[in-house]
Structure formats: structure tokens, C-alpha cells
Motif scaffolding. Structure first.
Motif, PDB file in Angstrom:
ATOM      1  N   THR A  67       0.832  -1.207   0.000  1.00 33.23           N
ATOM      2  CA  THR A  67       0.000   0.000   0.000  1.00 33.23           C
ATOM      3  C   THR A  67       0.863   1.252   0.000  1.00 33.23           C
ATOM      4  O   THR A  67       0.610   2.202  -0.760  1.00 33.23           O
ATOM      5  CB  THR A  67      -0.943  -0.005   1.225  1.00 33.23           C
ATOM      6  OG1 THR A  67      -1.753  -1.173   1.177  1.00 33.23           O
ATOM      7  CG2 THR A  67      -1.814   1.221   1.260  1.00 33.23           C
ATOM      8  N   SER A  68       1.911   1.256   0.822  1.00 37.42           N
ATOM      9  CA  SER A  68       2.818   2.414   0.884  1.00 37.42           C
ATOM     10  C   SER A  68       3.539   2.616  -0.438  1.00 37.42           C
ATOM     11  O   SER A  68       3.709   3.760  -0.898  1.00 37.42           O
ATOM     12  CB  SER A  68       3.839   2.230   2.006  1.00 37.42           C
ATOM     13  OG  SER A  68       3.192   2.202   3.255  1.00 37.42           O
ATOM     14  N   LEU A  69       3.964   1.525  -1.081  1.00 38.00           N
ATOM     15  CA  LEU A  69       4.646   1.637  -2.371  1.00 38.00           C
ATOM     16  C   LEU A  69       3.707   2.165  -3.450  1.00 38.00           C
ATOM     17  O   LEU A  69       4.115   2.978  -4.300  1.00 38.00           O
ATOM     18  CB  LEU A  69       5.228   0.283  -2.787  1.00 38.00           C
ATOM     19  CG  LEU A  69       6.450  -0.177  -1.996  1.00 38.00           C
ATOM     20  CD1 LEU A  69       6.846  -1.595  -2.405  1.00 38.00           C
ATOM     21  CD2 LEU A  69       7.620   0.774  -2.190  1.00 38.00           C
ATOM     22  N   GLU A  74       2.165   6.681  -6.848  1.00 33.25           N
ATOM     23  CA  GLU A  74       1.201   7.675  -7.301  1.00 33.25           C
ATOM     24  C   GLU A  74       1.736   9.089  -7.087  1.00 33.25           C
ATOM     25  O   GLU A  74       1.584   9.966  -7.941  1.00 33.25           O
ATOM     26  CB  GLU A  74      -0.133   7.490  -6.568  1.00 33.25           C
ATOM     27  CG  GLU A  74      -0.866   6.234  -6.966  1.00 33.25           C
ATOM     28  CD  GLU A  74      -2.065   5.919  -6.059  1.00 33.25           C
ATOM     29  OE1 GLU A  74      -2.332   6.681  -5.106  1.00 33.25           O
ATOM     30  OE2 GLU A  74      -2.716   4.891  -6.307  1.00 33.25           O
ATOM     31  N   GLU A  75       2.378   9.322  -5.927  1.00 34.08           N
ATOM     32  CA  GLU A  75       2.947  10.635  -5.645  1.00 34.08           C
ATOM     33  C   GLU A  75       4.087  10.960  -6.608  1.00 34.08           C
ATOM     34  O   GLU A  75       4.221  12.098  -7.084  1.00 34.08           O
ATOM     35  CB  GLU A  75       3.430  10.707  -4.199  1.00 34.08           C
ATOM     36  CG  GLU A  75       2.300  10.720  -3.190  1.00 34.08           C
ATOM     37  CD  GLU A  75       2.775  10.725  -1.750  1.00 34.08           C
ATOM     38  OE1 GLU A  75       3.991  10.868  -1.511  1.00 34.08           O
ATOM     39  OE2 GLU A  75       1.915  10.582  -0.864  1.00 34.08           O
ATOM     40  N   ALA A  79       4.263  13.981  -9.259  1.00 31.49           N
ATOM     41  CA  ALA A  79       5.404  14.899  -9.265  1.00 31.49           C
ATOM     42  C   ALA A  79       5.998  14.997 -10.664  1.00 31.49           C
ATOM     43  O   ALA A  79       6.362  16.092 -11.125  1.00 31.49           O
ATOM     44  CB  ALA A  79       6.451  14.437  -8.262  1.00 31.49           C
ATOM     45  N   ILE A  80       6.117  13.866 -11.345  1.00 34.04           N
ATOM     46  CA  ILE A  80       6.668  13.865 -12.710  1.00 34.04           C
ATOM     47  C   ILE A  80       5.733  14.626 -13.639  1.00 34.04           C
ATOM     48  O   ILE A  80       6.171  15.431 -14.468  1.00 34.04           O
ATOM     49  CB  ILE A  80       6.912  12.421 -13.198  1.00 34.04           C
ATOM     50  CG1 ILE A  80       8.070  11.808 -12.405  1.00 34.04           C
ATOM     51  CG2 ILE A  80       7.220  12.393 -14.695  1.00 34.04           C
ATOM     52  CD1 ILE A  80       8.300  10.350 -12.659  1.00 34.04           C
ATOM     53  N   LYS A  81       4.450  14.395 -13.520  1.00 35.14           N
ATOM     54  CA  LYS A  81       3.472  15.104 -14.348  1.00 35.14           C
ATOM     55  C   LYS A  81       3.567  16.596 -14.084  1.00 35.14           C
ATOM     56  O   LYS A  81       3.518  17.411 -15.018  1.00 35.14           O
ATOM     57  CB  LYS A  81       2.058  14.596 -14.064  1.00 35.14           C
ATOM     58  CG  LYS A  81       1.759  13.254 -14.675  1.00 35.14           C
ATOM     59  CD  LYS A  81       0.323  12.845 -14.390  1.00 35.14           C
ATOM     60  CE  LYS A  81       0.014  11.472 -14.956  1.00 35.14           C
ATOM     61  NZ  LYS A  81      -1.350  11.046 -14.627  1.00 35.14           N
ATOM     62  N   ALA A  82       3.687  16.970 -12.827  1.00 39.67           N
ATOM     63  CA  ALA A  82       3.770  18.383 -12.484  1.00 39.67           C
ATOM     64  C   ALA A  82       5.060  18.994 -13.024  1.00 39.67           C
ATOM     65  O   ALA A  82       5.080  20.136 -13.483  1.00 39.67           O
ATOM     66  CB  ALA A  82       3.679  18.571 -10.977  1.00 39.67           C
ATOM     67  N   ALA A  83       6.149  18.249 -13.000  1.00 33.78           N
ATOM     68  CA  ALA A  83       7.432  18.765 -13.473  1.00 33.78           C
ATOM     69  C   ALA A  83       7.447  18.955 -14.979  1.00 33.78           C
ATOM     70  O   ALA A  83       8.073  19.902 -15.485  1.00 33.78           O
ATOM     71  CB  ALA A  83       8.558  17.823 -13.051  1.00 33.78           C
ATOM     72  N   PHE A  84       6.775  18.078 -15.675  1.00 34.92           N
ATOM     73  CA  PHE A  84       6.807  18.158 -17.127  1.00 34.92           C
ATOM     74  C   PHE A  84       5.513  18.703 -17.718  1.00 34.92           C
ATOM     75  O   PHE A  84       5.301  18.631 -18.914  1.00 34.92           O
ATOM     76  CB  PHE A  84       7.102  16.776 -17.714  1.00 34.92           C
ATOM     77  CG  PHE A  84       8.499  16.305 -17.418  1.00 34.92           C
ATOM     78  CD1 PHE A  84       9.572  16.837 -18.121  1.00 34.92           C
ATOM     79  CD2 PHE A  84       8.735  15.356 -16.424  1.00 34.92           C
ATOM     80  CE1 PHE A  84      10.849  16.392 -17.832  1.00 34.92           C
ATOM     81  CE2 PHE A  84      10.018  14.938 -16.146  1.00 34.92           C
ATOM     82  CZ  PHE A  84      11.089  15.437 -16.842  1.00 34.92           C
ATOM     83  N   LYS A  85       4.715  19.292 -16.878  1.00 32.18           N
ATOM     84  CA  LYS A  85       3.453  19.851 -17.337  1.00 32.18           C
ATOM     85  C   LYS A  85       3.743  21.090 -18.195  1.00 32.18           C
ATOM     86  O   LYS A  85       4.599  21.894 -17.854  1.00 32.18           O
ATOM     87  CB  LYS A  85       2.599  20.241 -16.132  1.00 32.18           C
ATOM     88  CG  LYS A  85       1.239  20.680 -16.464  1.00 32.18           C
ATOM     89  CD  LYS A  85       0.472  20.947 -15.180  1.00 32.18           C
ATOM     90  CE  LYS A  85      -0.937  21.378 -15.502  1.00 32.18           C
ATOM     91  NZ  LYS A  85      -1.708  21.668 -14.309  1.00 32.18           N
ATOM     92  N   LYS A  86       3.065  21.160 -19.311  1.00 25.25           N
ATOM     93  CA  LYS A  86       3.266  22.313 -20.195  1.00 25.25           C
ATOM     94  C   LYS A  86       2.732  23.557 -19.518  1.00 25.25           C
ATOM     95  O   LYS A  86       1.663  23.564 -18.961  1.00 25.25           O
ATOM     96  CB  LYS A  86       2.534  22.090 -21.511  1.00 25.25           C
ATOM     97  CG  LYS A  86       3.130  20.992 -22.352  1.00 25.25           C
ATOM     98  CD  LYS A  86       2.417  20.910 -23.673  1.00 25.25           C
ATOM     99  CE  LYS A  86       2.963  19.794 -24.507  1.00 25.25           C
ATOM    100  NZ  LYS A  86       2.279  19.675 -25.781  1.00 25.25           N
ATOM    101  N   LYS A  87       3.510  24.563 -19.599  1.00 23.87           N
ATOM    102  CA  LYS A  87       3.076  25.836 -19.064  1.00 23.87           C
ATOM    103  C   LYS A  87       2.283  26.535 -20.129  1.00 23.87           C
ATOM    104  O   LYS A  87       2.613  26.530 -21.267  1.00 23.87           O
ATOM    105  CB  LYS A  87       4.258  26.707 -18.652  1.00 23.87           C
ATOM    106  CG  LYS A  87       5.036  26.145 -17.499  1.00 23.87           C
ATOM    107  CD  LYS A  87       6.100  27.116 -17.079  1.00 23.87           C
ATOM    108  CE  LYS A  87       6.859  26.552 -15.904  1.00 23.87           C
ATOM    109  NZ  LYS A  87       7.928  27.419 -15.477  1.00 23.87           N
ATOM    110  N   GLY A  88       1.291  27.074 -19.718  1.00 24.92           N
ATOM    111  CA  GLY A  88       0.686  27.896 -20.683  1.00 24.92           C
ATOM    112  C   GLY A  88      -0.696  28.016 -20.840  1.00 24.92           C
ATOM    113  O   GLY A  88      -1.415  28.315 -21.537  1.00 24.92           O
TER     114      GLY A  88
END
Length: 88
Positions: A67-69, A74-75, A79-88
Motif C-alpha cells: 500500500t505504501s509503495l 502515485e505521488e 510529481a513527474i506530471k507536475a514537473a513536465f506539465k506544459k506551461k501555458g
């Protein structure tokens, strides 16, 4: 003639008493053996129960780890989605 019959009865009861003594002794030994066997079986069952309990505890622990893994995965994904999210 009465003495002969009394002698036979006495001999019979004397032999009967000896046989009863042997039987009682054998019964006592059998009881001790049965007690030892039952104690051995009890100890085996107790050990098996402890092993099962330990394995169940490990399973519960692994379910917690899983469950923790999943949560960490998911986190990380977020985080990856947020880092590579297109700005704009």
C-alpha cells in the motif's frame, strides 16, 4: 476334599491378582506413553500455530508495504506530471 477346592480357589485368586497387577502396571505405562505422545502432538501444533501467526504477520506487513509503495508511486507520478506539465 474341601482343602483341595480351597487350595485351587486360593491359587486361582493369587494368579488372578498377579495378572491384575501386571495389567495395572501395563495400563500405567500406556498412560504415560499416551501422555508423552499427546504432549509431543501439542508441542507440534503449538509450533505450527506460531509459524502460521508469524507468516500471517508478515503478510499483513507486506500488505502495508505494498500500500505504501502504491501511494509513493502515485505521488511520484504526480510529481513527474507536475514537473513536465506544459506551461501555458
Amino acid at each position: 476334599m474341601e482343602e483341595t477346592n480351597e487350595g485351587k480357589a486360593e491359587k486361582f485368586f493369587k494368579e488372578f491378582g498377579k495378572k491384575m497387577d501386571r495389567f495395572a502396571s501395563e495400563l500405567k505405562d500406556a498412560g504415560k506413553n499416551a501422555e508423552v505422545d499427546l504432549q509431543k502432538k501439542y508441542d507440534e501444533l503449538k509450533a505450527a500455530a506460531q509459524k502460521l501467526k508469524a507468516e500471517a504477520g508478515k503478510k499483513e506487513r507486506w500488505e502495508e508495504v505494498e500500500t505504501s509503495l502504491k501511494k509513493a508511486g502515485e505521488e511520484l507520478e504526480n510529481a513527474i506530471k507536475a514537473a513536465f506539465k506544459k506551461k501555458g
